[in-house]
Design a protein around this motif. Sequence first.
Motif, PDB file in Angstrom:
ATOM      1  N   GLN A   5      -8.963   4.383  -3.464  1.00  0.00           N
ATOM      2  CA  GLN A   5      -8.485   3.038  -3.799  1.00  0.00           C
ATOM      3  C   GLN A   5      -9.492   2.382  -4.743  1.00  0.00           C
ATOM      4  O   GLN A   5     -10.666   2.234  -4.404  1.00  0.00           O
ATOM      5  CB  GLN A   5      -8.323   2.200  -2.530  1.00  0.00           C
ATOM      6  CG  GLN A   5      -7.842   0.780  -2.786  1.00  0.00           C
ATOM      7  CD  GLN A   5      -7.598   0.021  -1.499  1.00  0.00           C
ATOM      8  OE1 GLN A   5      -6.677   0.326  -0.740  1.00  0.00           O
ATOM      9  NE2 GLN A   5      -8.432  -0.970  -1.222  1.00  0.00           N
ATOM     10  N   THR A  62     -10.372  -0.859  -7.523  1.00  0.00           N
ATOM     11  CA  THR A  62     -10.074  -2.253  -7.852  1.00  0.00           C
ATOM     12  C   THR A  62     -10.778  -2.616  -9.153  1.00  0.00           C
ATOM     13  O   THR A  62     -11.944  -2.265  -9.360  1.00  0.00           O
ATOM     14  CB  THR A  62     -10.547  -3.192  -6.733  1.00  0.00           C
ATOM     15  OG1 THR A  62      -9.917  -2.817  -5.503  1.00  0.00           O
ATOM     16  CG2 THR A  62     -10.200  -4.639  -7.054  1.00  0.00           C
ATOM     17  N   THR A 114      -5.384  -3.574  -7.933  1.00  0.00           N
ATOM     18  CA  THR A 114      -5.789  -2.448  -7.092  1.00  0.00           C
ATOM     19  C   THR A 114      -4.771  -1.328  -7.231  1.00  0.00           C
ATOM     20  O   THR A 114      -3.565  -1.576  -7.340  1.00  0.00           O
ATOM     21  CB  THR A 114      -5.886  -2.882  -5.619  1.00  0.00           C
ATOM     22  OG1 THR A 114      -6.861  -3.923  -5.506  1.00  0.00           O
ATOM     23  CG2 THR A 114      -6.297  -1.730  -4.727  1.00  0.00           C
ATOM     24  N   ARG A 115      -5.247  -0.087  -7.226  1.00  0.00           N
ATOM     25  CA  ARG A 115      -4.347   1.068  -7.350  1.00  0.00           C
ATOM     26  C   ARG A 115      -4.855   2.199  -6.461  1.00  0.00           C
ATOM     27  O   ARG A 115      -6.025   2.223  -6.055  1.00  0.00           O
ATOM     28  CB  ARG A 115      -4.252   1.537  -8.792  1.00  0.00           C
ATOM     29  CG  ARG A 115      -5.558   1.945  -9.437  1.00  0.00           C
ATOM     30  CD  ARG A 115      -5.367   2.214 -10.915  1.00  0.00           C
ATOM     31  NE  ARG A 115      -4.789   1.074 -11.592  1.00  0.00           N
ATOM     32  CZ  ARG A 115      -5.506   0.096 -12.144  1.00  0.00           C
ATOM     33  NH1 ARG A 115      -6.815   0.120 -12.069  1.00  0.00           N
ATOM     34  NH2 ARG A 115      -4.909  -0.905 -12.748  1.00  0.00           N
ATOM     35  N   SER A 121       0.026  -0.732  -4.044  1.00  0.00           N
ATOM     36  CA  SER A 121      -0.997  -1.576  -3.440  1.00  0.00           C
ATOM     37  C   SER A 121      -0.290  -2.658  -2.631  1.00  0.00           C
ATOM     38  O   SER A 121       0.848  -3.018  -2.912  1.00  0.00           O
ATOM     39  CB  SER A 121      -1.890  -2.206  -4.516  1.00  0.00           C
ATOM     40  OG  SER A 121      -1.138  -3.008  -5.398  1.00  0.00           O
TER      41      SER A 121
END
Length: 641
Positions: free
Chosen positions: A450, A452, A457-458, A483
Motif C-alpha cells: 500500500q 500513499t 493511496t493505491r 483504496s
Amino acid sequence: MQSQDVAPRPAPASGSASDPVVDVEQAEAALVEHYPRLVRLAYLVLPPGLGRNRRVLTAHALTQRALPRGRTATPVIPAQSDGREGDPGYAFVRLQVVRTALEAGLPLRRRAWPKRSQLPPLLPQVWGLRLFPRSGGADELALDQRLSALTGPARAAYVLRGLEKLPDSDVRGLLTAAGVADADAALDEADSAQAEYALLDSPEFDPCSLQARPTDLMRRRQHMKAALAAAAAVAVCGALLGMPGDGWGPDGAAAPPYAQNPAAKAALDPALLLKVPAAAWESSARTDFSVWPARGDLTGDSALLRRALAVWARPGETVQVSATPGTPSGGPSGPPQLLYAGTVDNARVVILYDGLRIVRYAEPRDNAKGAALDFARVDGADRAEASAVVLGRADGNVRYLTAPWVTKAADRDLLKPGSDATGLALTGGTTAPMAGPAQSGPCTSWNVLQLTDASGTRLLTDLGELVPARLTTGRPGSVKDASGAGALRAWAPYACSLGAMRSAGVRSVNTWTYAAQPLPDASGTADWVCTRAETWQGGGERVLAQFHTPGGRYAAVAAKAENVPACGAKDPQVLAGVLWKSGTGTWYLLAAGSRGTSSVNASGGIRATANGNLLAAKAKQGAQAELKGTLVDGRAVSGLR
C-alpha cells in the motif's frame, strides 16, 4: 572446478542367488517412466561451473547412457531396493546417473585419459541455440549458489535427501556404490547447507522445461563469410573460456564482445549513464520512471555498473535471464538511465531504464558467480504504475524501491479488509522487507503493498515480476484504485484468484461486481464478479468470472478466458454460469450477464431461457450447458467457458 572425493568405480559384484538381475528392458522402462526426475537429479549433481547450457545437455546425455549392457547383476543396497516403490530397474539407472554425474565433476588429470562423462556430450546437441531452464526467484538463486559451494558427493547427498526423499542410511549406501570414498563426510558437508528441499522441484532446476536463446549471431554471420576468421574466433573463445580464475573481469559474466562501434561502446560506458537529479520529478510534466533519480549506496561503483551494462548487452552462458511476456531482451541502443545501484540483502543490484524496459542486474555480494538479469516492459506507465519496482526477494519476503513521490508505504493483507495496514519503513526510497503473497499451499493470506502520495493511496501486488501489478475496482472504463473500506471489502473474496495471473506480464488487475442474483432456495443473494488482468504487451489478457455466495470467505471461479475483450474497456459485457447445489441438495444452473443483457439462453445438457440478465434452472449434477445472451441493442454475447 571443485575436486570431489570419488573413489574409482568398484568392480561389478559377483552374481549370487540373492542379487537382483536388471535387464535392458526393465531398466529402459524405468528410465522412460521417470526420465524427467532422473535428468533433474543429474542436473543438480553436476557442478554448476559447467555453465547452464552444458549442464542441461550433459544431464540428458548421462541419463540416456544409464542403461545396462545386456543383463547386469547389481548389489542389493537399501537405497536401491527402495527406489521408486521398490523398482530395481529405477534403482539401477539412478545409481548410474549419480555415478556418472559425480565423475563429470572430476578435474582432468595429466597423463590420464578422461572419462567419457568428463567430456562434452556427443549427443544430444543443439546447434545455434543456448538452452537453459526457466529462471526462478531469489530463493532458487541462493540455493544454487549454496549447492555450488559443496563438493560433488555432498551435493549428491543433499539432492538424494531432498529430491529422492532417501534416509541417510540409504544415501550412504548409494554414494558408496557410486564410488564415493567417504560417504559420511559427504553427508556431514551436506548438513552445512540449509535444508530447502521443496525448492529442488522448482522450474529453476528442470532441464526438461527449457528456454532458448541464440548463440552469438554476429560471429555466426562472420563465420559464414570467412571460414578462416571463424576458426580463429573459435580458438580465441576456447582459450578465453578455459582460463582459470573466479574473480570478476571488467565485463563480469558477459559473453565475449562481438562488435566494436561507437554506439555500442557508448551504451556500455558507465560514465555516460543518465542520472536524473533528485528533485526533477517535482517540476516535470511527466510522472513515470523517466523522472526517478539514481539511488543506492553503489551509484559511484563504476566497475559494478560496467558489469551490469556488459551483461545486459551480452549475457554469458552462466547468467540467469528472465523476461516478462512480450519484452525484448536485447541490449540497450544507447546509454540508459540509472535508477538504483546498491546492496540488497546478500546481493549487489543495479536497476536501469531505457524508456521501454526496466532491467535488473543482480550478482552475489561475496561470490563471482551466479549473476541474474531480469527484463520487464513498462512503456506507457503512468504515475500509479510507476510507483514501485521489486528490488529483491529472499526467504519469502519482498523489498521494493518506490517512486520519489511516494510518502508512505505499508503492508496489507487483502484477505482481511477490516484489519489495519502495517507501516513499512522507507529508507532512501527502499522499503523494509514485507511478506510476499502465498506461492503454494492453501491461500490463507495475500499481502499487498500500500503506497500513499499526494494523489492518494493505491494497492500493488507482487505477481513474480519486476513491476508489481496495480489493483483497481469499478466498471470497465471508469476504474479507480482499490483504496478505502469499500474497495478492500470488494477485493477480499477474490484475492486468491490473483495466483492464476503470475508471470504473465500483468500491468493491472480490476475486479467489479457485474450482477447480483437471489439464490433459488432463498438463502440470500450471490455476487457475480469479473476479474480482468491487463498486460504490458497489450495481449494475453486474462479474465475470470467468479461466483460468491453470501457468507463465503472465497469465491469460486465459474469461467475463465484469455485474449478476449469481455469485461474490458472495449467490451464491458460478460456472461457466465455455474452449477450450484442448494442447502436442500437440489442442483441448479445459475447464470448472469452484465448490465444491458436482455435475455439469457442455455442449451445442451440444460435447456432454459430467461428474460433479463439472470437465469436459474434446475439441473443434474455434472450437466453441461452452453450459454448465449442477447443485449438490449440486439447483439449476441457468448458465455465465458
